[in-house]
Design a protein around this motif. Sequence first.
Motif, mmCIF file in Angstrom:
data_model
loop_
_atom_site.group_PDB
_atom_site.id
_atom_site.type_symbol
_atom_site.label_atom_id
_atom_site.label_comp_id
_atom_site.label_asym_id
_atom_site.label_seq_id
_atom_site.Cartn_x
_atom_site.Cartn_y
_atom_site.Cartn_z
ATOM 1 N N TRP A 51 48.951 53.112 40.300
ATOM 2 C CA TRP A 51 49.553 51.751 41.016
ATOM 3 C C TRP A 51 49.691 50.786 40.103
ATOM 4 O O TRP A 51 50.577 49.865 40.225
ATOM 5 N N VAL A 52 48.833 50.501 39.054
ATOM 6 C CA VAL A 52 48.943 49.357 38.302
ATOM 7 C C VAL A 52 50.381 49.583 37.349
ATOM 8 O O VAL A 52 51.073 48.757 37.274
ATOM 9 N N LEU A 53 50.430 50.933 37.055
ATOM 10 C CA LEU A 53 51.640 51.087 36.276
ATOM 11 C C LEU A 53 52.927 50.765 36.991
ATOM 12 O O LEU A 53 53.947 50.540 36.510
ATOM 13 N N ARG A 54 52.859 51.004 38.488
ATOM 14 C CA ARG A 54 54.008 50.902 39.150
ATOM 15 C C ARG A 54 54.376 49.593 39.783
ATOM 16 O O ARG A 54 55.407 49.084 39.675
ATOM 17 N N TYR A 55 53.164 48.819 40.268
ATOM 18 C CA TYR A 55 53.153 47.617 40.855
ATOM 19 C C TYR A 55 52.683 46.404 39.873
ATOM 20 O O TYR A 55 52.950 45.119 40.446
ATOM 21 N N GLY A 56 51.798 46.560 39.057
ATOM 22 C CA GLY A 56 51.339 45.480 38.226
ATOM 23 C C GLY A 56 50.189 44.888 38.637
ATOM 24 O O GLY A 56 49.564 45.029 39.773
ATOM 25 N N TYR A 57 49.416 44.086 38.111
ATOM 26 C CA TYR A 57 47.931 43.662 38.437
ATOM 27 C C TYR A 57 48.057 42.794 39.613
ATOM 28 O O TYR A 57 47.446 42.766 40.450
ATOM 29 N N LYS A 58 49.095 41.555 39.448
ATOM 30 C CA LYS A 58 48.877 40.586 40.452
ATOM 31 C C LYS A 58 49.151 40.744 41.753
ATOM 32 O O LYS A 58 48.223 40.816 42.582
ATOM 33 N N ARG A 59 50.227 41.913 42.124
ATOM 34 C CA ARG A 59 50.445 42.164 43.342
ATOM 35 C C ARG A 59 49.154 43.060 43.939
ATOM 36 O O ARG A 59 48.783 42.680 45.227
ATOM 37 N N LEU A 60 48.624 43.836 43.300
ATOM 38 C CA LEU A 60 47.285 44.606 43.643
ATOM 39 C C LEU A 60 46.078 43.800 43.980
ATOM 40 O O LEU A 60 45.389 44.113 44.838
ATOM 41 N N LEU A 61 45.967 43.020 43.112
ATOM 42 C CA LEU A 61 44.989 41.944 43.199
ATOM 43 C C LEU A 61 44.847 41.074 44.491
ATOM 44 O O LEU A 61 44.003 40.855 45.270
ATOM 45 N N VAL A 62 46.346 40.634 44.750
ATOM 46 C CA VAL A 62 46.480 39.960 46.013
ATOM 47 C C VAL A 62 46.050 40.601 47.214
ATOM 48 O O VAL A 62 45.468 40.243 47.996
ATOM 49 N N ILE A 63 46.548 42.196 47.169
ATOM 50 C CA ILE A 63 46.234 42.920 48.374
ATOM 51 C C ILE A 63 44.632 43.070 48.477
ATOM 52 O O ILE A 63 44.241 43.232 49.683
#
Length: 441
Positions: A307-319
Amino acid sequence: MRNRTTVMVSIVLAVLVSSIDTTIANTTMPIIVKEIGGNDLYAWAFTSYMVLSTVLAPLAGRLSDLFGRKRIFAAGILLFLFGSVLCGLSQNMLQLILFRAIQGIGAGVMMPFPAIIAGDIYPVEQRGKVQAYFTGMWGLSAILAPLLGTFFVAYLSWRWIFFVNIPVCIVALLALQPYKEEYQPKKAVVDYGGAILFACGISFLLLTTAVEHYSYMYGALGGIFMIAFFLYERNHPAPIVPLNLLRNRPVAIMIASSFLSCAALFGASSFIPLFLQNQGYSLFVSGIALLSTSIGWMAVAVPGGKWVLRYGYKRLLVIGNMILVITAAFFYFIYEGTPFWYTFSALTMLGLAYGLIFTITTIGSQQLVEAHQKGISTSLQLFARNIGTAVSVTIMGAILTKSIVFYTGIHGMFVFGLVASLLSLAMPFAIRSASNLSEVQ
């Protein structure tokens, strides 16, 4: 890297033995005090372990950057093994406190290496799956600890809660031997002065959570030592904590996010079993409830690397932080008579939140720094989580114990958790959108 599986066995066993030791000691300490005395020193048996294991984690990461992963990790296992033997031979509480400190040094040295070594031998997309194995060990320890503690006390002796570490540590050492690290240690002068200042500062600050008197004095001393540490580090050629690492905006924000998220709700796992036992559930069933956290954690940690490779850090940390806020709201509505499935579901959501946050921040701490800073960067993430956890347990425990009505205290705990989780949610928005796929390849 040859024999990667055996190396994984070594680091997974290290996680298992350190996590079980913490939980099982908490369970059996009242029995130990009855036999060897020293009830007035009861809290220090935990404090000596917690302070030194927390302080040593970032130092161990820096030493691994200087001298190599295998050598420092093996030293940590040996220290933990030595401390375990001494703890099992303790004749009074003062001895146990001192020997628990040695154990804590070993645990602190071991603590960062599962993430560090996994970062060395696995590509980004596989690290989420590897982190899930480590998480599974914490879940397994939640079940094994009360069972082993009950068995040892009933059929052998409390001393076996420490002696059982001996064969596990030996197997971990043997499994580590095939590890041939590709990382070349960076030769430099060891910053012993910074290490002493850092250890003194953090130790005094943590002691404020464990003493009843003069806590302000300990806090002031801790602050003085930390100021001296930062001034000293600014001019050292090979600092233990490179301050330029904190100028790396995404990494610094991830460190802050790790601290705040753990301060918010990580202490819940220490008090939910107490809540369930007040509801009439057994020690074993309350351990099963904690397993739900591991289930949620593994569900997102396994695909987290991809997921990091696909969506990046910021979006996943927010979720991840949004899930944490929702979980805090769920916990707030726990009341007397709350069914087991509700608590189980809330703990599963807690696992989802931490599984995502920890996986993303661990990968980020390794991918967004230079190779020679990977160890210290990973260790600082772990350090931030440990400090946050200490804060969470301390504040939640104070709220609960000062409440006349148990369930009022439970609600007060999670009001604090909700506020802190909202603060944690604000942190990822400070990461610029550039922190995405291009930075992790």
